[in-house]
Design a protein around this motif. Structure first.
Motif: not given
Length: 1769
Positions: A1403-1407, A1767-1769
């Protein structure tokens, strides 16, 4: 040709049969002591001319069996083998004469040198090259049918044998024709048959594969007297040499050598030495020897005889009379002893014992000739027994002990001693098994006095010899058997193996050389030239007895050539022995050379010697092609004379070999035969001609050159006595027969029961039965036991061991051994008493008598009939015809030709003819009553010919009394008696009486008192006349009177009779005219008036009946008629029958047109058949109406059938279903009277179609149609496969498909932004629902009302429920099919994405862009989309969007830079016409060529150089982007393929991959290997390259281990393969690929889009060329006209066919995608779409860079984000 010198040997012996003397022994050996010294040579050199000296390619020497086996056979030493090969060859006649006719000059023969022969034919040794196949054009394949007369008589004055020229009809049956000529031809022994013109027997021999072995023939050794002379001289020379007198010489008288052999022969003829001396005949002998006028001639001859010949004769007499040297063959001997008898028995089990009193045969002599034996042990293999070898087991010479060093002479003396004093050969297998014994005393003692024979290696005590010897003689020594056996082993050696072409080459070369050195005195004298002389030996080859079983027959057979007509020709030699009349067909097995043909390949001078056929049978020989063959024949009647003549010519040969004539190795000059009183005839056989030899006829001949013949045996019935005589002769000579004569007779009785067979078989069968019963009686008298065995055994089980005869009917056996003997030799079987022997019988005595009885009975049938015939003729001069008929019938039942039958048949046939004529008068029923006359009477001229007789026409008499008397006179001359003669005489008497009475009545006709009485008398007379079958003129006159009286009475009765028919009226008028009734008679006038009325009626009736189509109205006119008109009843019945039939047709037609509803409806086919029958004869209005209605119904059925079978072509503008509804209305209104099964099916389909249409969610009841076009357009626009990925434009944030761009400076924007996801919307779009469609789930759960408020999961079920007519013709179904398939594919793509993205780690913002893209599609479609009703992809995407939008933005990524290309056209200057084209101005003829302008770079290009269509350029409606701009934008050039070559890489197959460089922002040049172009291609040169800059996170290159978004898209097929690769972006994020849908795998869509339809026409254009271009200014907007799509992309889809609704759920699931399968399945078996699949989805594609630029003004709050990696931190 070569000169052969006899090889030397330490122990010379004659050559053995089967060994070629041309191969000298290996190594040097001391010359034989009996070799011919030099001084013995003739004055002229002796020549040995051999055809083997002519080397030919393809000719292979044949190694003898000994040469093959001896060196390698185990247990036999090399020394033994070498010594056996050192035997001297057979000496020629030249050598023998040289030994005796020349003086001896040296006592030691070992020091003499052998005279060498000369060869006049020696050549350079170069082989003659030949073709692998024989050219038949080089040989004679035919000859003229009629040969010219010989210009001069034959040599020796021989007469020609008869030549027969059968006609085509005579040639059809060979056996019948040969039987017809045998009476004449058998007197000559042979005859020639020339086939009729047009008959041809093909030669099917394959000359390339056919190979055969030859035999060598020395021509001067074949003649009997020559060979006998050679043998005598050799024996005489050897005798004198062995007696210690090697200096003996041939005496000369008057300088002329004395012929010793002829002298001895003439002395023996005069009674011997003593008789000639007593009667003083020595002087007469001089005249016989050719001496005249020589003083002291008689004394010289007598002294010569006494000195040279007489000692040898005394020695012969001594040996014959010696009890020790001529031991009886019946004396029991030790089988282990090595004796002459044991050697012969062991080596030749089939050789016959030598008759007592004759010189013993050589132990190395075979008793049969190679010519009489088939090659390759054929004869003995057929007999089942071993074949006798040509030589016995040989032993090597003795050698001295190792302890001694003997001299040459001591070694020679030691070679005579026993093995006790000489150490044996350690490798001699035979010496270790047998001990040497004396041949005379049979003892093994005193080995030191044991003398070994140099010919046979047998031992003799020197004191046992007669006369005895005192010491071992020096030199060679031969026993009496070897001395007398010289020349007894004569035979033909093996030649070489040839092909036909190699043999032809040798023959041609031999003839050329021979006639060059021996020219004939005249061209016609070649046949007189004798190829032999006393000083010359000629050796030729002959390919005789070539088995067709192994080499193949030259004639076609049914097995090899079944389609060849000649294979069934009776003259085919393969068929000849088995023809119906050939007795050899009853032999149970094939006999090679006898019932199976042999072939013969001859060359010049090759000879076949005097012989007759096996078992004295017939033979037939056919020449296929080649030079002539000369035959000599002797009639069978002169066979004994011939044998006596040849025996008197060479008595020594026959004394040594009594069966010499069986060996086919001896010739005798025909001249000497004719001088002896033997009839000899000759013929020349040419190509295509047959030669027949008759039973027992001796024949011989020679070949004139290269030819090819084939021969076989056959037997006619007249052969049987000859066959029996031959069997007896074989038995006397102990020769093995070929088959059992008795078995043949028994087989004939079993297989042929005809009278013809019995007649010629009776005598032979009687002789066999009597002979067999007599033999059995002899056995019974001796007390033998008997045993009956009723099954046949193999031939070796009933062959007598002693006489070799076949004892088929009975054999004598003993329990002690397996051999059998005949009854005559029962005492020689074993030592048991006769009581212990058994007589084994094949048939009992009763069976033999029964067999004979049946044959005798059948043979007597013709004789019995003939006896009956003679008896009938003798008993009476006039035999009864009945007896003759019985004899004829009995004779015709006999299946045999009876000569008397023809005359008898002629006599009986004439009697039958007379009897038939007599029966025409006799066979008449008496007392027949007068019947009522028929109404129709004949005319007047017919009345004069018995027309008034009341009998039937066949019974009326047509023959008068004169013919009766003629028959009575004829029977007197036929010569037989018949009962009909008396009856015929009685009939004549009765006829005479009736004629007298009739004459009396006629005379009193005018003077009678009472007319009635007179008529009564006439009728009684006619009644009496009717009982006889004789025509009388007087009776006819009386009948006329009676008929006239009766006619007048009938006229009175029927003139006014209403029941009289037209036929009655006409009959009365005919009779009236015949009886001359006057026309003025009132009854006649009345009848004529009625006849005219009836005639008019008949004419009208026939006119109606003759019409092809009759109406009911015309037939009704004849229904009621006037009763006074006479009618023809037959015509009236036909009219009424036609009227009734027409009425029935009309009734049925009306019943079908207006049915009452009670009965069954007729089928159309039944109605049309009914109409056809009715219209065939009638014209009825109701039938026409029925036909027209039925044709309407038939046309409707045909249309319904074409609709149901999907063959209907609808060409009208109206809807096809509206048209079908009109059909239904018409049929229900007008065609209900017929049974229309196809229409009923169509009606049902229309009803189901309407129900299906109403089930569609978008069905409009008001308009009664389905409005699905708008839905289809939205679905097609939202489900394009190329649009599965979000656009690259950062302004695409709204729920619609239009970007939300910033307004121009100074303008106000109505865009709104979501507070949660920061998505910007158009004001109009935001007003619909009042909330963000991406974040608010009310847009997706049904809370907000939508026009399309149904669920997709119901549509596949509706699609599958459609009837067939809907699938084939409904546009609504096709729209639904496209909708379902496109939504199904979209479900698969979205479901795969949700399954992957719903996982926490993914579930990434790129999608977000991808989620929004899918939601835009679903929002435009409006209705719920998911595989099941419980799932909503819209809600799932909205939930996923909220999750993704709530995550922090990604790290800012440094801006990427694409690489830049500088092509050759970029550095070029504009050409003179203003273009900067692909051609680069290098082609002058393009100067004024039409140009086209690129819409991007504005450069001009020649239309032809860039493959741009001139028509599109002229219209101005098509846009153009040049190939260079397409390369820079990574777009396909639609008009051709474009390939880029780098200036630094000259590899012809290596090109620059500009698309990959642009997609990856490459810093280096990317190369690719490409195949040669296969379509129109442009080549561009890359000059310079500016590297690109890929994405960098915080200034670093992205990690290679970062997951990539692997969502490949389906590349559209285009003309350029260079740009078909997927674009590879930096930092892609991977997604797993889901499995390919089952629906797609089952349907296997083609590349042209049949199952994945392209967009509809209004959406057929792609994006603008600038859609991917980033904006620099806010007012930049994309151009409206996109570039045209590829022709393949514009192709409309074809309607796929789905499974019918009758298919089960399981079958449908296998053919549908996962989503459709779950929808139509009754149980929800599909797992949750959010569960992670095992492989990534196939429809995912890595999205392009979605960087959002910073926006000033109102968009400043929208931050620019970047999809982060990791992974976004």
């Amino acid at each position: 040709m070569q000169t052969i010198s006899p090889p030397n040997s330490s122990r010379g012996s004659p050559s053995r049969r089967g060994r070629s003397p041309r191969t000298p022994a290996q190594g040097s050996a001391p010359r034989s002591s009996d070799a011919l010294p030099t001084e013995f040579s003739n004055k002229q050199p002796a020549t040995f001319t051999s055809c083997l000296s002519i080397p030919v390619e393809g000719a292979v020497p044949i190694a003898s069996q000994e040469d093959i086996l001896s060196p390698s056979q185990p247990g036999i030493s090399q020394q033994s083998a070498s010594s056996s090969t050192k035997r001297a060859p057979r000496k020629s006649k030249t050598h023998a004469l040289a030994a005796l006719q020349n003086h001896v000059t040296s006592l030691d023969n070992d020091d003499a040198t052998q005279q060498e022969s000369t060869d006049n034919f020696s050549g350079d040794g170069t082989p003659i090259s030949v073709s692998p196949t024989l050219d038949l054009s080089t040989v004679k394949t035919s000859s003229p049918r009629m040969q010219p007369m010989r210009p001069k008589p034959r040599p020796f004055g021989l007469e020609d044998s008869p030549v027969f020229y059968p006609t085509s009809d005579e040639f059809k049956d060979p056996m019948a024709y040969i039987r017809s000529i045998s009476e004449k031809a058998s007197n000559y022994g042979i005859c020639k048959i020339v086939p009729p013109v047009g008959w041809k027997m093909p030669c099917v021999t394959d000359s390339e594969t056919f190979r055969f072995k030859t035999r060598l023939q020395r021509l001067n050794s074949i003649e009997a007297s020559s060979r006998a002379k050679v043998n005598f001289l050799e024996q005489l020379y050897r005798f004198h040499k062995q007696q210690g007198n090697p200096r003996v010489s041939v005496p000369t008288i008057n300088h002329k050598p004395l012929d010793l052999w002829l002298l001895r022969k003439e002395v023996q003829k005069l009674g011997g030495y003593e008789a000639v001396t007593k009667h003083k005949k020595w002087g007469d002998l001089g005249a016989l020897l050719g001496y005249r006028g020589i003083p002291g001639l008689s004394t010289q001859i007598k002294n010569s005889y006494t000195r040279v010949i007489l000692p040898y004769e005394h020695f012969c007499d001594c040996v014959r009379n010696s009890p020790t040297l001529s031991a009886s063959p019946t004396v029991a001997r030790d089988p282990q002893l090595k004796t002459h008898m044991n050697i012969q028995t062991a080596t030749h089990p089939l050789t016959t014992p030598r008759e007592r009193g004759s010189p013993p045969s050589s132990p190395l002599t075979s008793t049969s000739s190679p010519l009489s034996e088939p090659p390759d042990d054929g004869e003995y293999k057929e007999r089942g027994g071993p074949r006798p070898e040509g030589t016995a087991v040989k032993r090597g010479p003795r050698v001295a002990s190792q302890e001694m060093t003997p001299t040459r002479k001591s070694l020679e003396a030691l070679s005579r001693l026993s093995p006790a004093s000489v150490s044996p050969q350690p490798d001699d297998e035979y010496k270790r098994t047998l001990e040497l014994s004396c041949e005379i005393c049979q003892k093994k003692n005193q080995d030191e006095k044991m003398l070994l024979c140099d010919g046979c290696d047998c031992g003799f005590h020197i004191f046992c010899l007669d006369p005895p010897l005192t010491a071992i003689p020096k030199g060679q020594w031969f026993c009496h058997s070897c001395l007398f056996g010289t020349g007894g082993d004569f035979g033909f050696d093996e030649g070489e193996e040839h092909s036909l072409s190699s043999f032809q080459a040798r023959d041609l070369e031999f003839r050329r050389r021979w006639w060059a050195s021996h020219p004939p005195p005249s061209p016609s004298a070649a046949d007189l030239n004798d190829p032999t002389s006393p000083n010359e030996t000629v050796e030729i080859e002959y390919g005789a007895d070539v088995h067709s079983t192994t080499h193949g027959s030259a004639m076609p057979t049914l097995e090899t050539h079944p389609l060849e007509p000649a294979s069934k020709d009776p003259w085919n030699l393969n068929n000849m022995p088995i023809l119906p009349d050939s007795l050899l067909r009853y032999i149970k097995s094939d006999i090679s050379g006898m019932t199976v043909p042999w072939t013969y390949v001859g060359m010049v001078f090759s000879t076949f010697c005097w012989h007759n056929e096996d078992h004295y049978t017939y033979s037939i020989n056919f020449m296929h092609w080649g030079e002539s063959k000369t035959w000599y024949g002797i009639p069978g009647e002169d066979a004994e004379k011939f044998e006596a003549a040849i025996k008197s010519e060479a008595p020594d040969l026959f004394e040594a070999q009594s069966d010499l004539l069986f060996q086919l190795v001896t010739l005798m000059n025909p001249k000497r035969l004719t001088d002896a009183g033997v009839r000899v005839y000759a013929c020349n056989q040419r190509a295509g001609e047959f030669v027949i030899t008759f039973p027992k006829a001796y024949h011989a001949g020679f070949n004139h050159g290269f030819n090819f013949n084939e021969a076989v045996n056959f037997a006619l019935p007249d052969w049987l006595p000859f066959g029996r005589d031959c069997v007896q002769r074989y038995r006397e000579h102990k020769k093995l027969p070929v088959f059992s004569h008795d078995e043949l007779l028994v087989t004939i009785t079993q297989q042929s029961q005809s009278i013809k067979t019995a007649l010629w078989l009776e005598s032979s069968l009687k002789e066999m039965t009597e002979r067999e019963l007599a033999a059995r009686q002899v056995a019974r008298d001796r007390g033998l036991c008997e045993r009956l065995e009723e099954e046949d055994r193999s031939e070796d089980q009933y062959q007598c061991t002693i006489c070799k005869a076949f004892c088929y009917l009975s054999q004598v056996v003993c329990h002690c051994k397996s051999e059998i003997v005949c009854v005559d030799h029962m005492d020689q079987l074993c030592g048991h008493a006769p009581e212990e022997l058994t007589l084994r019988k094949r048939f009992s005595d009763a069976d033999l008598r029964e067999i004979l009885g049946k044959v005798v009975e059948r043979a007597a049938i013709p004789g019995k009939w003939r006896a009956k015939f003679n008896k009938v003729l003798m008993e009476s001069g006039l035999p009864s015809l009945r007896s003759l008929r019985a004899l004829l019938a009995e004779g015709e039942r006999i299946n045999y030709h009876l000569p008397e039958l023809a005359a008898l048949r002629k006599c009986v046939n004439r009697g039958n003819e007379w009897l038939e004529a007599a029966n025409t008068f006799i066979s008449r029923k008496h007392g027949r009553k007068l019947t009522r006359r028929s109404r129709g009477r004949p005319s007047l001229h017919e009345a004069n010919n018995a027309a008034f007789d009341d009998r039937d026409p066949g019974d009326r008499p047509d023959r008068g009394l004169d013919e009766v008397y003629a028959l009575l006179a004829e029977v007197q001359t036929l010569g037989f008696e018949a009962s009909e003669t008396v009856t015929l005489r009685t009939l004549a008497t009765q006829a005479e009486d009736i004629r007298r009475k009739a004459s009396a009545l006629l005379d009193s006709a005018n003077s009678v008192a009472s007319r009635d009485t007179f008529i009564a008398d006439c009728e009684r007379l006619l009644l009496g006349a009717s009982s006889i079958n004789v025509q009388l003129d007087e009776v006819l006159e009386v009948e006329k009177l009676v008929s006239l009286e009766q006619l007048i009475r009938e006229l009175e009765e029927k003139a006014e009779d209403p029941l009289a028919t037209l036929e009655d009226i006409r009959g009365l008028l005919t009779r009236a005219r015949a009886c001359s009734v006057p026309l003025e008679n009132q009854f006649i006038r009345t009848l004529e008036s009625r006849q005219r009325a009836g005639g008019d009626w008949e004419e009208r009736a026939r006119h109606v009946l003759d019409q092809p189509h009759k109406t009911i109205e015309e037939l009704d006119e004849f229904f009621e008629i006037d009763s006074t008109i006479p009618i023809d009843v037959t015509i009236y019945d036909r009219l009424m029958s036609a009227r009734s039939k027409a009425k029935d047709f009309e009734k049925q037609a009306k019943a079908w047109i207006s049915p009452d509803g009670q009965g069954p409806k007729p089928r159309i086919s039944e109605v049309m058949r009914f109409v056809g029958r009715a219209e065939k004869d009638f014209s009825i209005p109701a039938i026409r109406d029925l036909k027209q209605t039925a044709e309407f119904a038939l046309d409707l059925e045909n249309r319904c059938e074409s609709i149901l079978q999907h063959r209907y072509q609808h060409g009208e503008d109206t809807d096809v279903f509206a048209m079908m509804r009109k059909w239904r209305s018409y049929a229900r209104e007008h065609l209900t009277m017929f049974s229309l099964p196809l229409f009923e099916k169509l009606d049902d389909q229309l009803t189901r179609h309407q129900e299906w249409l109403e089930d569609l969610p978008w069905y409009c009841p008001q308009h009664e149609c389905a409005h699905g076009r708008d839905i289809l357009n939205d679905v097609e626009e939202s489900t394009r496969p190329e649009d599965d990925h979000p656009p690259n434009d950062e302004y695409f944030t709204c729920i619609c498909t239009t970007p939300v761009r910033p307004p121009p400076p100074g303008a106000h924007s109505d865009a709104v932004q979501c507070d949660h996801c920061f998505a910007r919307f158009h004001g109009v779009c935001a007003a619909n629902g009042g909330s963000c469609p991406f974040c608010d789930h009310h847009h997706w759960n049904g809370a907000i009302h939508k026009e399309r408020s149904w669920h997709f999961c119901f549509l596949p079920t509706i699609l599958l429920k459609a009837p067939a007519i809907t699938k084939n013709y409904s546009d609504a179904w096709k729209q639904l099919e496209i909708i379902v398939h496109r939504i199904d594919r979209l479900c698969t793509v979205i479901g795969s994405f949700l399954t992957y993205a719903s996982q926490t780690g993914n579930q990434r913002v790129e999608y977000i862009a991808q989620v929004r893209h899918y939601m835009r599609k679903l929002y435009k479609i409006q209705f719920a989309v998911s595989p099941s009703r419980e799932v909503s992809y819209g809600l799932d995407l909205a939930g996923l969007h909220r999750i993704l939008a709530g995550q922090p933005p990604a790290v800012r990524v440094k801006k990427r830079r694409r690489p830049k290309f500088t092509f050759g056209q970029d550095v070029d200057k504009d050409w003179m016409d203003g273009t900067r084209c692909i051609c680069r101005g290098r082609t002058s003829y393009l100067l004024d060529y039409p140009t086209v302008e690129c819409e991007a770079c504005r450069r001009l290009y020649h239309s032809g150089c860039v493959f741009f269509p001139i028509e599109a350029n002229a219209s101005g409606n098509s846009r153009f982007m040049c190939p260079l701009c397409c390369l820079r934008r990574s777009r396909p050039y639609i008009y051709s393929e474009v390939r880029v070559k780098h200036v630094d890489n000259q590899d012809p197959d290596t090109y620059v991959n500009t698309s990959a460089m642009l997609d990856t922002f490459s810093k280096d040049v990317v190369y690719t290997k490409m195949l040669p172009p296969y379509t129109q291609t442009l080549f561009v040169e890359l000059i310079r390259f500016s590297p690109g800059q890929p994405d960098l996170i915080n200034g670093n290159v992205p990690s290679r281990s970062a997951p990539a978004l692997a969502m490949p898209h389906s590349t559209e097929p285009g003309p350029s393969t260079h740009h078909r690769h997927s674009h590879i972006h930096s930092a892609p994020i991977p997604l797993p690929t889901p499995p390919t849908p089952v629906y797609e795998l089952a349907r296997q869509p083609s590349t042209n889009g049949h199952h994945v339809p392209p967009p509809p026409p209004w959406q057929s254009r792609s994006q603008s060329p600038h859609s991917n271009k980033k904006r620099k200014y806010a007012d930049d907007s994309p151009q409206d006209n996109p570039e045209p799509r590829s022709p393949k992309q514009r192709r409309l889809p074809q309607t796929p066919v789905l499974p019918s609704t009758s298919v089960g759920a399981r079958t449908m699931q296998q053919a549908l995608s996962p989503s459709l399968a779950m929808i139509v399945s009754p149980v929800d078996t599909e797992p949750s779409p959010r569960r992670a699949p095992s492989i990534p989805p196939p429809y995912a594609r890595p999205p392009s860079s979605l960087s959002l630029n910073s926006i000033n003004g109102e968009c400043s709050s929208v931050k620019s984000v970047k999809l982060l990696v990791g992974t976004h931190k």
